[in-house]
Design a protein around this motif. Structure first.
Motif, mmCIF file in Angstrom:
data_model
loop_
_atom_site.group_PDB
_atom_site.id
_atom_site.type_symbol
_atom_site.label_atom_id
_atom_site.label_comp_id
_atom_site.label_asym_id
_atom_site.label_seq_id
_atom_site.Cartn_x
_atom_site.Cartn_y
_atom_site.Cartn_z
ATOM 1 N N ILE A 72 -60.564 16.463 27.046
ATOM 2 C CA ILE A 72 -59.809 16.142 25.745
ATOM 3 C C ILE A 72 -60.263 15.240 24.059
ATOM 4 O O ILE A 72 -60.046 15.523 23.517
ATOM 5 N N SER A 73 -61.857 15.011 25.202
ATOM 6 C CA SER A 73 -62.574 13.866 23.702
ATOM 7 C C SER A 73 -63.192 15.449 23.117
ATOM 8 O O SER A 73 -63.467 15.181 21.742
ATOM 9 N N THR A 74 -63.035 16.482 23.180
ATOM 10 C CA THR A 74 -64.137 17.692 23.057
ATOM 11 C C THR A 74 -62.922 17.666 21.754
ATOM 12 O O THR A 74 -63.265 18.811 20.549
ATOM 13 N N LEU A 75 -61.960 18.064 22.283
ATOM 14 C CA LEU A 75 -61.111 18.445 21.622
ATOM 15 C C LEU A 75 -60.420 17.411 20.730
ATOM 16 O O LEU A 75 -59.530 17.385 19.865
ATOM 17 N N GLY A 76 -61.254 16.499 20.170
ATOM 18 C CA GLY A 76 -60.768 15.115 19.393
ATOM 19 C C GLY A 76 -60.132 14.658 19.541
ATOM 20 O O GLY A 76 -59.537 13.623 18.053
ATOM 21 N N ILE A 77 -59.811 13.731 21.293
ATOM 22 C CA ILE A 77 -57.932 13.277 20.857
ATOM 23 C C ILE A 77 -58.845 12.302 22.103
ATOM 24 O O ILE A 77 -60.024 12.408 22.697
ATOM 25 N N ALA A 78 -58.690 10.774 21.780
ATOM 26 C CA ALA A 78 -59.385 9.906 22.970
ATOM 27 C C ALA A 78 -58.300 9.675 23.663
ATOM 28 O O ALA A 78 -56.886 9.567 23.975
ATOM 29 N N PRO A 79 -59.515 10.496 25.132
ATOM 30 C CA PRO A 79 -58.051 10.466 26.462
ATOM 31 C C PRO A 79 -57.958 8.350 27.166
ATOM 32 O O PRO A 79 -58.737 7.896 26.337
ATOM 33 N N ASP A 80 -56.678 8.678 28.342
ATOM 34 C CA ASP A 80 -56.520 7.454 28.432
ATOM 35 C C ASP A 80 -56.249 7.268 29.139
ATOM 36 O O ASP A 80 -55.874 8.045 30.276
ATOM 37 N N GLY A 81 -57.518 6.881 30.186
ATOM 38 C CA GLY A 81 -57.929 6.376 31.602
ATOM 39 C C GLY A 81 -57.486 5.415 31.962
ATOM 40 O O GLY A 81 -57.367 4.370 33.192
ATOM 41 N N ARG A 82 -56.479 4.056 31.287
ATOM 42 C CA ARG A 82 -56.619 2.452 31.235
ATOM 43 C C ARG A 82 -55.488 2.257 32.810
ATOM 44 O O ARG A 82 -54.641 3.353 33.161
ATOM 45 N N ALA A 83 -55.522 1.771 32.958
ATOM 46 C CA ALA A 83 -54.694 1.403 34.008
ATOM 47 C C ALA A 83 -53.462 0.966 34.393
ATOM 48 O O ALA A 83 -53.141 1.285 35.161
ATOM 49 N N SER A 84 -52.622 0.587 32.848
ATOM 50 C CA SER A 84 -51.612 0.854 32.228
ATOM 51 C C SER A 84 -50.929 1.910 32.882
ATOM 52 O O SER A 84 -49.539 2.920 32.976
ATOM 53 N N THR A 85 -51.772 2.611 31.639
ATOM 54 C CA THR A 85 -51.180 3.845 31.808
ATOM 55 C C THR A 85 -51.459 5.405 33.032
ATOM 56 O O THR A 85 -50.464 5.320 33.074
ATOM 57 N N VAL A 86 -52.129 4.759 33.749
ATOM 58 C CA VAL A 86 -52.411 4.997 34.793
ATOM 59 C C VAL A 86 -50.738 5.501 35.949
ATOM 60 O O VAL A 86 -50.294 6.501 36.275
ATOM 61 N N ALA A 87 -50.709 3.368 35.926
ATOM 62 C CA ALA A 87 -49.712 3.409 36.823
ATOM 63 C C ALA A 87 -48.203 3.940 36.226
ATOM 64 O O ALA A 87 -47.537 4.055 36.744
ATOM 65 N N GLU A 88 -48.360 3.707 34.803
ATOM 66 C CA GLU A 88 -46.497 4.131 34.281
ATOM 67 C C GLU A 88 -46.481 5.704 35.033
ATOM 68 O O GLU A 88 -45.324 6.163 34.584
ATOM 69 N N THR A 89 -47.428 6.703 34.342
ATOM 70 C CA THR A 89 -47.476 7.430 34.407
ATOM 71 C C THR A 89 -47.995 9.097 35.384
ATOM 72 O O THR A 89 -47.676 9.893 35.498
ATOM 73 N N SER A 90 -48.509 8.198 36.156
ATOM 74 C CA SER A 90 -48.900 9.024 37.424
ATOM 75 C C SER A 90 -47.560 9.691 38.313
ATOM 76 O O SER A 90 -46.483 9.293 38.268
#
Length: 157
Positions: A72-90
């Motif tokens: 994702i970083s290679t494609l120029g976007i910051a990946p989002d692995g924050r706990a809140s994101t994981v909890a909300e979207t897994s």
């Protein structure tokens, strides 16, 4: 915000690729966390074998999540692995926060692996025409997880 001057993919493809990779990243992070929970809470017959096997799987899942985040970083976007994101979207069901028998742990882990693999396979299909490099990355991760699924579900009674 930092923007890279050179893009690997055209903008139209890039957004779709990153979106599906982000979804897979979240599931892989959640899988690693839930497997660690299972690792800490497995009890009963075959405890040691399941306990040790979970660490092996966790290592592979964490390596896979790191590879996806770096893509994702290679494609120029910051990946989002924050706990809140994981909890909300897994996509994964929540694991119990209690001691669980080894036999039940095996079933739960197999189900979580299957959910993760299904998502990876959906993304692989989508990525075929968009980005063969990202597709190949997910194929490699999926192959390893499918082998772990085989070994885990072979223990089900």
């Amino acid at each position: 915000m930092t923007e890279f001057k050179r893009q690997v993919l055209p903008d139209g493809k890039n957004a779709k690729v990153v979106e599906t990779l982000q979804t897979r990243l979240v599931d892989l992070i959640d899988l690693s966390l839930q497997l660690k929970q299972a690792h800490w809470c497995v009890v009963g017959h075959n405890f040691r074998a399941v306990h040790l096997q979970l660490d092996e799987i966790i290592d592979d899942v964490r390596m896979g999540s790191d590879e996806v985040a770096e893509r994702i970083s290679t494609l120029g976007i910051a990946p989002d692995g924050r706990a809140s994101t994981v909890a909300e979207t897994s996509s994964l069901a929540k694991m119990e926060a209690d001691f669980v028998s080894a036999s039940h742990t095996v079933t739960i882990v197999a189900d979580h692996l299957q959910t993760t693999i299904n998502g990876l396979r959906e993304s692989i299909e989508l990525l075929g025409d968009l980005d063969p490099i990202s597709e190949d990355l997910l194929i490699g991760i999926t192959g390893g997880l499918e082998k772990h699924l085989w070994m885990v579900q072979s223990q089900e009674e």
